[in-house]
Structure formats: structure tokens, C-alpha cells
Write an enzyme that holds these catalytic residues in place. Structure first.
Site, PDB file in Angstrom:
ATOM      1  N   ARG A   1     -27.193  -8.256 -22.676  1.00 43.53           N
ATOM      2  CA  ARG A   1     -26.385  -9.437 -22.327  1.00 43.53           C
ATOM      3  C   ARG A   1     -25.671  -9.913 -23.582  1.00 43.53           C
ATOM      4  NH1 ARG A   1     -27.004 -14.969 -22.496  1.00 43.53           N
ATOM      5  NH2 ARG A   1     -26.122 -16.160 -20.764  1.00 43.53           N
TER       6      ARG A   1
ATOM      7  N   SER B   1     -28.335 -13.983 -10.151  1.00 46.95           N
ATOM      8  CA  SER B   1     -28.900 -15.287 -10.524  1.00 46.95           C
ATOM      9  C   SER B   1     -28.741 -16.246  -9.358  1.00 46.95           C
ATOM     10  CB  SER B   1     -28.141 -15.879 -11.721  1.00 46.95           C
ATOM     11  OG  SER B   1     -28.307 -15.062 -12.840  1.00 46.95           O
TER      12      SER B   1
ATOM     13  N   LYS C   1     -28.807 -20.539 -23.334  1.00 48.06           N
ATOM     14  CA  LYS C   1     -27.593 -20.412 -22.523  1.00 48.06           C
ATOM     15  C   LYS C   1     -26.820 -21.715 -22.620  1.00 48.06           C
ATOM     16  CE  LYS C   1     -26.541 -19.712 -17.610  1.00 48.06           C
ATOM     17  NZ  LYS C   1     -25.512 -18.756 -17.343  1.00 48.06           N
TER      18      LYS C   1
HETATM   19  N1  3NM Z   1     -29.922 -17.634 -17.432  1.00 52.30           N
HETATM   20  P1  3NM Z   1     -34.491 -18.292 -22.964  1.00 52.30           P
HETATM   21  S1  3NM Z   1     -31.331 -19.579 -18.272  1.00 52.30           S
HETATM   22  C1  3NM Z   1     -29.630 -16.183 -19.413  1.00 52.30           C
HETATM   23  O1  3NM Z   1     -30.846 -20.416 -15.412  1.00 52.30           O
HETATM   24  C2  3NM Z   1     -30.164 -17.380 -18.759  1.00 52.30           C
HETATM   25  O2  3NM Z   1     -29.781 -18.630 -14.830  1.00 52.30           O
HETATM   26  C3  3NM Z   1     -30.477 -18.788 -17.033  1.00 52.30           C
HETATM   27  O3  3NM Z   1     -33.084 -17.856 -22.373  1.00 52.30           O
HETATM   28  C4  3NM Z   1     -30.355 -19.323 -15.657  1.00 52.30           C
HETATM   29  O4  3NM Z   1     -35.511 -17.342 -22.452  1.00 52.30           O
HETATM   30  C5  3NM Z   1     -30.947 -18.353 -19.377  1.00 52.30           C
HETATM   31  O5  3NM Z   1     -34.318 -18.158 -24.458  1.00 52.30           O
HETATM   32  C6  3NM Z   1     -31.385 -18.359 -20.803  1.00 52.30           C
HETATM   33  O6  3NM Z   1     -34.744 -19.711 -22.546  1.00 52.30           O
HETATM   34  C7  3NM Z   1     -32.793 -17.882 -21.007  1.00 52.30           C
END
Ligand code: 3NM
Length: 221
Positions: A46, A117, A146
Site C-alpha cells: 500500500r 474496505s 491513514k
Molecule cells: N484503513 P494502523 S484504517 C489503511 O478504516 C487503513 O479502512 C483503515 O493503520 C480503515 O494499523 C487504516 O497503523 C490504517 O492503525 C491502519
């Protein structure tokens, strides 16, 4: 999807590591190698947000990361970029709600893995109708990874999806660590997907091991 392939996808989703070069403070290849040693079960490339590589650099890095995954039989999924996934012959694609529709992507990728998602029940149902193989549901906990993440919604959204009879493989995402992973599984997810808990960990290997242990303990409880 046949029950047996759904079951094996659920296993592959247990510890799903997502990463781009800008999620790491050192070589992404080293980080991925250690994460694989620690027991991740799926990987998503990603390359997004501030400091993301150019298309050409992305291709070169994706090739290297994919080769490492192949060597260790870890499915290699590409975020958003269907063309890149096809060019690399990746194992699958993960798309968000702002990307192309899942049914359009499904036609392009044939039987490769399709992840979508979903932030609520309606999005989840639509993704399933349109041919998703698994759902990424979040953000479960607050995340700073994000930039445009929605508000954290806790594990209730996972319970709701299971209560409504959704049997599709699901991973929780957003702010997940080895300390809170059990709650995500207990609420109905089959696995956890993480970026920073592994990519920024002093030891990606240990962090992956702890996540794998937490998931496996929660699945056996
Ligand atoms: N998608 P971390 S939250 C790529 O809610 C991504 O759809 C999300 O990163 C969603 O594990 C997210 O560092 C970030 O919190 C996840």
C-alpha cells in the site's frame, strides 16, 4: 466462494500486514522479511500518502516485496492499483469505497482475491453482493497512519455484521496492536490487519509473533 476456500482465506487473514515505503523508518524489504519470520499470514503493498514513491519506483519495490512473499508462500495483495496487480500477477487486490466498484474490479481480476474496505453494514452487504472475498472493517481503534481515516468505531461494528449473518472472512483494521487484537477476534473478526504495529515496531518479528499469538489464543477461547 466455496466453504473450503473461505476457510483457508480466513486462516490467511489472521495476521495481515499492510505496508508501503513511507510506513517504515528503515528498509521495507528488511521490515517485511522480519514480519514474515514473526508469522504474518498475508501482505498488502500500500504505497499511499505523504512521501509515496513514483509509479516506477513503486513497481520496482513491489516486485522485490512480492518475490519475498512468494518465497515464503505469503499471499501478496496490491492496494487500489488493479493495473499494478495484474502486471505483477499479484494474488489479489484490496479496494476502498472511493475506488472502482467491486463488481467492475472482479471482472478485471478473475478469481484473484478481492478485498473491500467496509465501514458499516450497508457497505459490507454491497461489497458481498458485488463479489468481495473478504472485508476490511474499520477503523476499529484510533489510528494516525491513514490521513483520511474515519472516526474509530470500536468492535461493535464487527459484532453487528456477524449478528446480521454475514459469514464472509473479515479483518479488523485501525489502531490494532497485540494488546487489543483479542477484542477484535472476540467480536467476530477472523484476523487483524495492521500497519504501524509492525512497520514501526523496534522488532517487526516480535510484534508479528505477539499478534499471531494473540489471534490464535482468541480464536481458541
Ligand atoms: N484503513 P494502523 S484504517 C489503511 O478504516 C487503513 O479502512 C483503515 O493503520 C480503515 O494499523 C487504516 O497503523 C490504517 O492503525 C491502519
Amino acid at each position: 466462494m466455496a466453504q473450503t476456500s473461505m476457510d483457508s482465506l480466513k486462516e490467511q487473514l489472521r495476521v495481515y500486514f499492510i505496508m508501503g515505503s513511507n510506513n517504515c523508518e528503515r528498509s521495507p524489504l528488511e521490515v517485511l522479511a522480519e514480519a514474515i519470520e514473526g508469522g504474518i499470514t498475508m501482505f498488502q503493498f500500500r504505497e499511499k500518502g505523504k512521501g509515496a514513491l513514483s509509479k516506477k519506483e513503486q513497481y520496482a519495490l513491489a516486485k522485490e516485496l512480492q518475490a519475498l512473499c512468494r518465497k515464503h508462500h505469503i499471499p501478496f495483495i496490491v492496494n487500489d492499483d488493479v493495473e499494478l496487480a495484474l502486471e505483477l500477477d499479484a494474488d489479489g487486490v484490496h479496494i476502498g469505497q472511493d475506488d472502482e466498484r467491486a463488481d467492475v474490479v472482479r471482472k478485471k481480476i478473475g478469481n484473484k482475491i478481492l478485498g473491500v474496505s467496509a465501514h458499516n453494514l450497508a457497505e459490507a452487504k454491497r461489497a458481498i453482493e458485488q463479489g468481495a472475498d473478504y472485508l476490511g472493517v474499520g477503523p476499529i481503534f484510533p489510528t494516525s497512519t491513514k490521513e483520511d481515516a474515519k472516526a474509530a468505531q470500536g468492535t461493535a461494528v464487527l459484532r453487528l455484521m456477524r449478528e446480521h449473518g454475514l459469514s464472509i472472512p473479515i479483518v479488523g483494521i485501525g489502531g490494532i496492536t497485540a494488546n487489543n487484537a483479542k477484542k477484535v477476534i472476540a467480536a467476530g473478526a477472523d484476523g487483524v490487519s495492521v500497519i504501524s504495529a509492525i512497520s514501526l515496531a523496534p522488532s517487526p518479528k516480535k510484534s508479528a509473533e505477539w499478534l499471531a499469538r494473540a489471534v490464535s489464543e482468541a480464536l481458541n477461547e
